[in-house]
Enzyme design. Structure first.
Site, short mmCIF file in Angstrom:
data_model
loop_
_atom_site.label_atom_id
_atom_site.label_comp_id
_atom_site.label_asym_id
_atom_site.label_seq_id
_atom_site.Cartn_x
_atom_site.Cartn_y
_atom_site.Cartn_z
N HIS A 86 0.80 -1.16 -0.25
CA HIS A 86 0.06 0.00 0.07
C HIS A 86 0.85 1.21 -0.04
O HIS A 86 0.41 2.23 -0.47
CB HIS A 86 -0.97 0.22 1.08
CG HIS A 86 -0.69 0.25 2.40
ND1 HIS A 86 -0.27 -0.52 3.54
CD2 HIS A 86 -0.37 1.42 3.19
CE1 HIS A 86 0.29 -0.09 4.53
NE2 HIS A 86 0.15 1.49 4.51
N ASP A 222 1.18 -7.67 2.16
CA ASP A 222 1.27 -6.20 1.96
C ASP A 222 2.87 -5.94 1.82
O ASP A 222 3.45 -5.22 2.64
CB ASP A 222 0.33 -5.64 3.06
CG ASP A 222 0.29 -3.92 2.80
OD1 ASP A 222 0.80 -3.52 1.73
OD2 ASP A 222 -0.46 -3.09 3.57
N SER A 652 3.90 2.42 8.52
CA SER A 652 3.69 1.10 7.54
C SER A 652 5.16 0.98 6.62
O SER A 652 5.86 1.71 6.30
CB SER A 652 2.69 1.59 6.53
OG SER A 652 1.37 1.29 7.07
#
Ligand code: ARG
Ligand code: ASP
Length: 717
Positions: A86, A222, A652
């Protein structure tokens, strides 16, 4: 029975050491002073210098601030870095088209020549950081007034940064900590040639999509891979075909041992922003006004985008990244409201405030410095409420609500400068606007954005008091208003690629006037003007006053907690969070295990549901159990695990590192029941969600057949 007693004993021992709660995002330079002992007690085998050092290569040299708000880490000596899918999403999407759909199919460069360049993407390495509070706050006995103070601070910061950049060699940033009670200087080296190496298909990298986002049990692969390039001498450089892969001075070895329950975990990355020291009244406003307002606005937008995307694969690609972005905070805010209520955050803050008051009342000097704070907060936040509502509506609707108005807002600064431009500058702006127009219209679907426009602007006009709505609109009746708004939208050059590009290509005085007389441009100006006159002055004044009170409140809290080490709120600077691999109890009678497996992906499989449509190739590997060395002791492929590291947006892509300093996972999310950790951390329920690094290796090797990439990594059995 005996087992039960031992368990009880362990619980008692653990809860006795209250410091073992895993709250905190700590400064890497202060670990030695405050944290390392505790970290080592929890199992960590390295030293503070191994994490951060300016004298030797340390873990920090393997970490980057990726783009504008993610983290990444080097995993080879050839500049290979891993971050989240992402985080790379925007770039993967930009390279995608219906014919070459890397979002759907994934992308794997089978050699360095095939790696894709990403204009605008850069990564930054922290060279060093240092406390510069004394160089920023330079007054001693006589304290200048506030305006003067701010002037001195700004000048000092500018001077420090100017010196630190060493004629453009570095990027320097002085940032306030603890609301300006301290200042730190951060010096970075920035690399601007960062190429896309690999990304799994969305059905892996975004598996579970927005449905599973912020939730456990999670099965998202991810991750994506990039490579940093430098010039021939190893210096940072803009893209050039002559650039070479970076010779990294430090990279993370990868462990195949995986994450066992209670293992020590360290997250090293760039948390973006938290607000752990707000007063109760601010938290109350977030729960009861700001979050619900923003959620309701985005409800409308997401419903429209979602329906359009479902109807046409081309629209799905166009709006994939925008939808994900809009939905992400929308969902988090909902979790945050729930979590704060469940924690009784407002009451807890009030309890703290009453302790604070008792502490203040113990001395006259304290009373003088801090006695007014809580009353001041109350008055200020009450006054702020209507303006902060208007401000939320403005930013959610006018500023970022629709594609068309975003194009207006981006074109506007160029138009404003037009009068003072020479021919060369005009040509330059023309080029910039052409680039803008191409990327904007590539991902623009007029009927969709038009619906969003009508829905959101109606909401704005209906919900806000008249004084915050442009007069012309507040006077119109609903039926007339729709017609009026649609006419504006349809006639605008900002909703028509041909007309927009034509004007840009003949960028002269007349074109400028046409732009500025455009009905949508005028509408935009009306909203800006109403905001500038009726919202902004009070909003800015009140938030500024709140900032001043908050700064004093923070100072008081720090004084009050001399024996307890506090961490500064996240501010997109490098931090360490440590905790351990663990599950949790989300609700009565339910316990979440700390990991998920490929088995779970197959259980979620449903070709009818976009978010759960498992690729055939993955099913094939699953059926053949062709797991190689990536399976756990039970022969299972683990996908994600949860841990108790205090993380937030920006973390992230952060490496999750084990006691030996090896990479065991890539951080990418938090569990729904703990998303209030940006405001209040709950050690029982706040968990970060981590991609098990073995799943990434498994996908690269077995699924994508890009095993050659593994050759440059250091994989430890
Ligand atoms: N919630 C994660 C974070 O805040 C992941 C977001 C991306 N995924 C998504 N489905 N929108 O960044
Ligand atoms: N998903 C977030 C990010 O993009 C991480 C988080 O909020 O926990 O940084």
């Amino acid at each position: 029975m005996i087992k039960g007693i031992i368990r009880l004993l362990i619980i008692c021992i653990l809860s006795g050491q209250a410091a073992l709660a895993n709250e905190g995002m700590w400064l890497p330079t202060l670990l030695k002073k405050y944290n390392i002992e505790e970290m080592q007690k929890m199992g960590f085998k390295l030293t503070a210098e191994d994490i951060y050092s300016v004298n030797q290569a340390s873990l920090k040299d393997a970490i980057v601030l990726f783009g504008r708000g993610c983290t990444g880490e080097l995993i080879s000596d050839k500049g290979l870095l891993i971050t989240n899918h992402h985080c790379g999403y925007r770039y993967i999407q930009q390279h995608s088209s219906v014919e070459n759909d890397y979002l759907t199919n994934g992308f794997w460069a089978m050699s360095q020549q095939e790696e894709l360049i990403n204009p605008g993407l850069s990564v930054k390495f922290l060279k060093r950081m240092e406390d510069v509070t004394d160089r920023v706050i330079t007054w001693k006995d006589t304290i200048p007034d506030r305006i003067e103070q701010e002037k001195i601070i700004d000048e000092n910061i500018e001077a420090i940064e100017r010196e630190a950049v060493e004629n453009g060699k570095y990027v320097a940033d002085v940032k306030p900590l603890f609301y300006g009670n301290q200042y730190f200087l951060y010096i970075y080296e920035e690399y601007k040639d960062v190429r896309l190496v690999g990304a799994p298909p969305s059905a892996i990298g975004k598996f579970g999509g927005d449905t599973d986002n912020w939730m456990w049990p999670r099965h998202t692969g991810d991750f994506s891979l990039f490579r940093i390039y430098t010039d021939k001498d190893g210096n940072p450089a803009s893209y050039s075909p002559d650039n070479v892969p970076m010779k990294s001075k430090k990279f993370l070895p990868i462990s195949l041992k995986g994450a066992q329950e209670n293992d020590f975990t360290l997250v090293f990355g760039y948390p973006g922003s938290t607000q752990e020291y707000l007063p109760s009244i601010a938290v109350d406003q977030i729960i009861n006004q700001n979050d619900p307002d923003k959620v309701a606005i985005r409800d409308l937008k997401l419903a429209i985008l979602g329906a359009s995307m479902k109807s046409d694969p081309a629209i799905r690609i166009q709006y994939a990244s925008k939808y994900a972005g809009t939905s992400n905070s929308w969902k988090k805010w909902q979790g945050e409201i729930m979590g704060l209520k469940r924690l009784k955050a407002v009451e807890r803050k009030k309890e703290f405030e009453s302790d604070f008051t008792s502490w203040v009342n113990q001395s006259e000097t304290r009373k003088k410095s801090y006695g007014d704070i809580l009353e001041s907060f109350k008055g200020l936040y009450e006054q702020l409420a209507p303006y902060s509502k208007a401000n939320d509506y403005y930013s959610e609707i006018v500023y970022r609500g629709t594609d068309a108005l975003q194009l207006v807002a981006k074109t506007n600064p160029v138009l404003r400068l037009f009068g003072s431009m020479d021919d060369k500058q005009i040509e330059k702006s023309q080029k910039a606007l052409t680039v803008l127009s191409t990327s904007h219209f590539k991902d623009y679907h007029k009927p969709t954005d038009r619906k969003v426009f009508i829905a959101l602007f109606n909401k704005y006009i209906n919900d806000l008091p008249k004084e915050f709505v442009p007069v012309k609109l507040s006077k119109l009746k609903k039926e007339k208003r729709d017609k009026y708004l649609l006419k504006i939208y349809d006639k605008s050059v900002f909703t028509d690629q041909q007309k927009y590009s034509d004007l840009v290509s003949t960028f002269n005085e007349k074109a400028k006037e046409i732009f500025q007389n455009d009905p949508l441009f005028k509408l935009y100006e009306m909203f800006v003007e109403t905001r500038t006159l009726n919202v902004w002055p009070n909003y800015a004044h009140l938030t500024d006053s709140i900032k001043q009170v908050q700064k004093r409140y923070m100072k008081g809290i720090m004084e009050m907690s001399v024996n307890k080490q506090l961490f500064p709120d996240a501010n997109l600077t490098l931090r360490v969070a440590y905790g351990k691999v663990e599950g949790f109890q989300p609700k009565d009678g339910v316990r979440y295990r700390h990991y998920t497996t490929l088995e779970g992906i197959m259980q979620k499989d449903n070709p009818e549901i976009y978010d759960y449509d498992v690729p055939d190739r993955l099913k094939e590997i699953y059926n053949n159990k062709d797991y190689g060395r990536y399976a756990d002791d039970n022969g299972q492929i683990r996908v994600c695990f949860s841990a108790s590291n205090h993380t937030t947006g920006g973390n992230s892509g952060s490496p999750v590192i084990n006691a030996e300093g090896q990479l065991i996972g890539v951080n990418f999310d938090r569990c729904w029941e703990g998303t209030m950790s940006d405001i209040m951390f709950d050690p029982d329920r706040c968990r970060n969600i981590v991609l098990d690094i073995r799943y990434a290796l498994f996908i690269i090797d077995k699924f994508a057949g890009a095993g050659y990439l593994l050759d440059e990594m250091e994989i430890v059995d």
